[in-house]
Design a protein around this motif. Structure first.
Motif, short mmCIF file in Angstrom:
data_model
loop_
_atom_site.label_atom_id
_atom_site.label_comp_id
_atom_site.label_asym_id
_atom_site.label_seq_id
_atom_site.Cartn_x
_atom_site.Cartn_y
_atom_site.Cartn_z
N ASP A 1 8.48 5.27 -5.86
CA ASP A 1 9.03 6.10 -6.92
C ASP A 1 9.86 5.28 -7.88
O ASP A 1 9.95 5.57 -9.07
CB ASP A 1 9.89 7.23 -6.32
CG ASP A 1 9.06 8.22 -5.53
OD1 ASP A 1 7.86 8.37 -5.85
OD2 ASP A 1 9.60 8.83 -4.58
N SER B 1 0.84 -1.20 0.00
CA SER B 1 0.00 0.00 0.00
C SER B 1 0.87 1.25 0.00
O SER B 1 0.36 2.37 0.06
CB SER B 1 -0.91 0.01 1.23
OG SER B 1 -0.15 -0.05 2.42
N HIS C 1 -4.41 14.89 5.76
CA HIS C 1 -4.25 16.32 5.99
C HIS C 1 -2.88 16.53 6.60
O HIS C 1 -2.52 15.90 7.60
CB HIS C 1 -5.34 16.83 6.94
CG HIS C 1 -5.23 18.29 7.25
ND1 HIS C 1 -5.42 19.26 6.28
CD2 HIS C 1 -4.95 18.94 8.41
CE1 HIS C 1 -5.25 20.46 6.84
NE2 HIS C 1 -4.96 20.29 8.12
N ARG C 2 -2.08 17.39 6.01
CA ARG C 2 -0.70 17.58 6.46
C ARG C 2 -0.60 18.74 7.43
O ARG C 2 -1.06 19.85 7.13
CB ARG C 2 0.23 17.80 5.27
CG ARG C 2 1.69 17.76 5.61
CD ARG C 2 2.54 17.62 4.38
NE ARG C 2 3.95 17.54 4.71
CZ ARG C 2 4.93 17.34 3.81
NH1 ARG C 2 4.62 17.17 2.54
NH2 ARG C 2 6.20 17.27 4.19
N PRO D 1 3.62 4.05 -1.53
CA PRO D 1 3.99 4.64 -2.82
C PRO D 1 5.41 4.24 -3.19
O PRO D 1 6.27 4.08 -2.32
CB PRO D 1 3.89 6.15 -2.55
CG PRO D 1 4.17 6.28 -1.08
CD PRO D 1 3.58 5.05 -0.45
N THR E 1 4.44 11.66 0.47
CA THR E 1 3.82 10.75 -0.51
C THR E 1 2.50 10.17 -0.02
O THR E 1 1.86 9.41 -0.76
CB THR E 1 4.79 9.59 -0.81
OG1 THR E 1 5.14 8.93 0.43
CG2 THR E 1 6.04 10.08 -1.50
N ALA E 2 2.08 10.52 1.19
CA ALA E 2 0.82 9.99 1.72
C ALA E 2 -0.36 10.58 0.97
O ALA E 2 -0.42 11.78 0.71
CB ALA E 2 0.72 10.29 3.21
N ARG E 3 -1.32 9.72 0.64
CA ARG E 3 -2.51 10.14 -0.08
C ARG E 3 -3.68 10.29 0.90
O ARG E 3 -3.77 9.56 1.89
CB ARG E 3 -2.88 9.12 -1.16
CG ARG E 3 -1.78 8.88 -2.19
CD ARG E 3 -2.17 7.79 -3.17
NE ARG E 3 -2.29 6.49 -2.53
CZ ARG E 3 -1.29 5.63 -2.41
NH1 ARG E 3 -0.09 5.94 -2.89
NH2 ARG E 3 -1.47 4.46 -1.83
N ASP E 4 -4.57 11.22 0.60
CA ASP E 4 -5.81 11.38 1.36
C ASP E 4 -5.56 11.66 2.84
O ASP E 4 -6.30 11.19 3.71
CB ASP E 4 -6.70 10.14 1.22
CG ASP E 4 -7.07 9.87 -0.23
OD1 ASP E 4 -7.33 10.85 -0.96
OD2 ASP E 4 -7.08 8.70 -0.63
N HIS F 1 -0.38 5.94 5.44
CA HIS F 1 -0.68 5.34 4.14
C HIS F 1 -1.79 4.30 4.24
O HIS F 1 -2.61 4.17 3.33
CB HIS F 1 0.57 4.68 3.56
CG HIS F 1 1.67 5.64 3.24
ND1 HIS F 1 1.72 6.37 2.08
CD2 HIS F 1 2.75 6.02 3.96
CE1 HIS F 1 2.79 7.14 2.08
NE2 HIS F 1 3.43 6.96 3.21
N ASP G 1 -5.24 -2.68 -1.07
CA ASP G 1 -6.24 -1.67 -0.72
C ASP G 1 -7.04 -2.06 0.54
O ASP G 1 -8.06 -1.46 0.83
CB ASP G 1 -7.19 -1.40 -1.89
CG ASP G 1 -8.03 -2.63 -2.26
OD1 ASP G 1 -7.87 -3.69 -1.62
OD2 ASP G 1 -8.86 -2.54 -3.18
N THR H 1 -11.66 3.80 4.11
CA THR H 1 -12.35 4.30 2.93
C THR H 1 -13.87 4.21 3.13
O THR H 1 -14.39 3.20 3.59
CB THR H 1 -11.96 3.46 1.69
OG1 THR H 1 -10.58 3.66 1.43
CG2 THR H 1 -12.76 3.88 0.48
#
Length: 360
Positions: free
Chosen positions: A192, A188, A352-353, A190, A347-350, A306, A204, A313
């Motif tokens: 590069d 799960s 809040h930073r 990311p 690189t974390a998706r979804d 991550h 997922d 979800t």
């Protein structure tokens, strides 16, 4: 993925040393429908190379119960139960390794796993996530570098590293795809850099979402702990101050401890921040999915930034990640630490930073 009828030994042999690794083997097996096969004998045998840490052992036993509920065979090995334990464990596993058609592993950096890889004749090798370390493993494999954990201090390898170097090099070669060997990474995280010839399959958390939840969501915030202090990366006083500030700013009431966090540190956190310390009996992805869980989950750079968005979800839970201030790092931290941690966050998706909080 079908199992050969009448073949001796398990078609797939998986080695795990942590609860998260075991969870991700279950996710991989669910995706490939290993539990639905009709051939005689176990489609998957899970071998737990048990560590000595009581918290990790407890979570592993709970995860082993879930694996058995799914119809998989679980073999518990006291792999670190004394000076003779490794010889006994490896000797007992050698026949299984030589008969297995596929080997799944959760930690390619593990010397135990690297040693076992020198024995197997399996043509299919699968690496499942062991947290953010997978990102570093993939990058090192792509660049042909020796396998070294990201938090290890830079510089010349130690005596034990030199002694074990031939085994580590052999493991890296075996984890490199060839005409006779297929390598899959189930993750799960990311990536590069993708090693040439390696199959990358996305995790997922479909099994987790199908098996648990949806969770009840509370109005407040929860915080996720990290073992960055225990691994010598972050200063303990700076970490405590950052936790205190984050909890006050966001109204957090619970602190989900990492299984490697020390008891003394957790007692101090409870006394000085007022947070309720929770020692989860399962990986946090399952705890959060079962609920109750805060509407906001606060974390420092770690695997959960991550994995939690995937496991949650369809819910209204927001995952927020706080950067690590370079001033929090110890003098013994690896030169790669800051860059790696920033990469985990960036690189974390979804998620809040959040900016790094100021520690007094």
């Amino acid at each position: 993925m079908s199992r050969r009828a009448g073949s001796a030994g398990p078609h797939t042999l998986a080695f795990v040393e942590s609860p998260v690794q075991l969870l991700n083997v279950l996710e991989w097996a669910h995706l490939h429908a290993l539990g639905a096969q009709e051939a005689p004998g176990p489609a998957l045998t899970l071998v737990v190379l048990s560590p000595n840490d009581p918290m990790t052992r407890g979570q592993l036993r709970r995860m082993a119960e879930l694996a058995r509920d799914e119809g998989y065979e679980v073999r518990w090995e006291e792999a670190r139960g004394g000076p003779g334990a490794p010889f006994h464990t490896i000797g007992g596993l050698t026949p299984l390794l030589r008969r297995a058609h596929r080997v799944v592993m959760g930690d390619p950096f593990s010397r135990y796993v690297q040693l076992l890889l020198t024995i197997t004749k399996a043509r299919d090798l699968v690496v499942v996530d062991d947290g953010t370390a997978t990102m570093e493993f993939v990058a090192q494999l792509a660049r042909g570098e020796r396998l070294v954990r990201w938090h290890r201090k830079g510089g010349r390898p130690g005596a034990r590293d030199l002694i074990f170097a031939p085994v580590s090099s052999s493991a890296r070669r075996r984890l490199t795809p060839s005409a006779k060997r297929h390598v899959e990474i189930f993750s799960s995280m990311p990536m590069d850099e993708k090693p040439e010839g390696v199959t990358v399959t996305a995790n997922d958390f479909a099994w987790t979402r199908a098996r648990f939840g949806p969770p009840r969501i509370t109005k407040g915030a929860d915080m996720v702990g990290t073992s960055l202090v225990e691994t010598g990366v972050v200063d303990g006083d700076r970490y405590l101050e950052a936790v205190r500030t984050l909890a006050k700013t966001h109204g957090a009431t619970r602190y989900f401890a990492h299984r490697r966090e020390s008891t003394d540190k957790l007692h101090r956190l409870a006394a000085e921040t007022g947070l309720e310390i929770v020692r989860p009996d399962l990986p946090l992805e399952l705890i959060a999915r079962r609920g109750p869980i805060g509407r906001t989950v606060l974390s420092f750079p770690s695997t959960v930034v991550h994995t939690l968005p995937l496991a949650l979800t369809g819910t209204e839970v927001r995952v927020a990640v706080c950067d690590i201030d370079p001033e929090w790092l110890t003098q013994n931290a690896s030169p790669r630490a800051q860059g790696f941690l920033s990469g985990v966050t960036g690189t974390a998706r979804d998620v809040h930073r959040l900016s790094a909080v100021t520690a007094a």
